[in-house]
Design an enzyme around this catalytic site. Sequence first.
Site, PDB file in Angstrom:
ATOM      1  CB  VAL A  18      -1.010   0.116   1.254  1.00 20.32           C
ATOM      2  CG1 VAL A  18      -1.750   1.397   1.324  1.00 20.32           C
ATOM      3  CG2 VAL A  18      -2.062  -1.160   1.075  1.00 20.32           C
ATOM      4  CE  LYS A  38       6.183  -8.830  -4.022  1.00 24.04           C
ATOM      5  NZ  LYS A  38       6.608  -8.095  -2.797  1.00 24.04           N
ATOM      6  N   GLY A 112      10.348  -5.262  -2.196  1.00 24.36           N
ATOM      7  CA  GLY A 112      10.743  -6.265  -1.872  1.00 24.36           C
ATOM      8  C   GLY A 112       9.941  -7.393  -1.202  1.00 24.36           C
ATOM      9  N   GLY A 172       3.744   2.160   7.784  1.00 21.55           N
ATOM     10  CA  GLY A 172       2.832   1.518   6.678  1.00 21.55           C
ATOM     11  C   GLY A 172       1.520   1.425   7.110  1.00 21.55           C
ATOM     12  N   PRO A 202      -2.589   5.809   6.430  1.00 21.85           N
ATOM     13  CG  PRO A 202      -4.423   7.460   6.299  1.00 21.85           C
ATOM     14  CD  PRO A 202      -3.237   7.013   5.620  1.00 21.85           C
TER      15      PRO A 202
END
Length: 240
Positions: A18, A38, A112, A172, A202
Amino acid sequence: MAEVLVVSGTGTEIGKTVVTAAVAASAGAAGRSVAVLKPAQTGMAPDEPGDAAEVVRLAGPSVTALELARYPEPLAPDTAARRSGLATLSPAAVAEAATRLARTHDLVLVEGAGGLLVRFDEAGHTLADAARLLGAPTLVVAPAGLGTLNATALTAEALRARGLTALGVVIGSWPAAPDLASRCNLADLPEVSGLPLLGAVPEGSGALPPDRFRAAAPAWLSPALSGTWSAAAFLTTWPA
């Protein structure tokens, strides 16, 4: 060449994807073309959307997504590869893919798997080795609650020991009602880790409709990440 930024967590399930999406959305809002890489996706079947696809869903279809390897079991990439009989991933392959994306994008985000020193192959190479080959800074994603000071300090120390640049820390998943430990950690993280706070996303942000996510993302991140978030103002909002 574009800017390449490595995104590493202090552990798993702490909001790294996120945060990556928020950085991508903020950069896109600032007019930059973005790609997300990724290197290794674990714990998903071949037909399931992975983390890179989730970044595109949240940050927008203009983001380019590339996944290099996928392993079905939710384990460290090296272990998951060995158990599945699939090839492991080398830091050189990660660096080559990121460099290729950098030729056609303004920003490349390399997300990662888990923490910085999770093994990618039989030789014990990690995301840190890919960051070294790329000469790229690392953004550290950390949780808010108990245990984050030690984990974040260890990650920062590991980066420095390898001569790598740590850009800063983003929380995060910042709780809607933070407890005392979270509020104290907010103030203590920069001192303990030696890294600046660069944002707080948030909790539950990944469940927002994508258009609302994109509109809100710059307010969660500092100007260093194309946002408007202020650490000083945020600390005033949540005093320890």
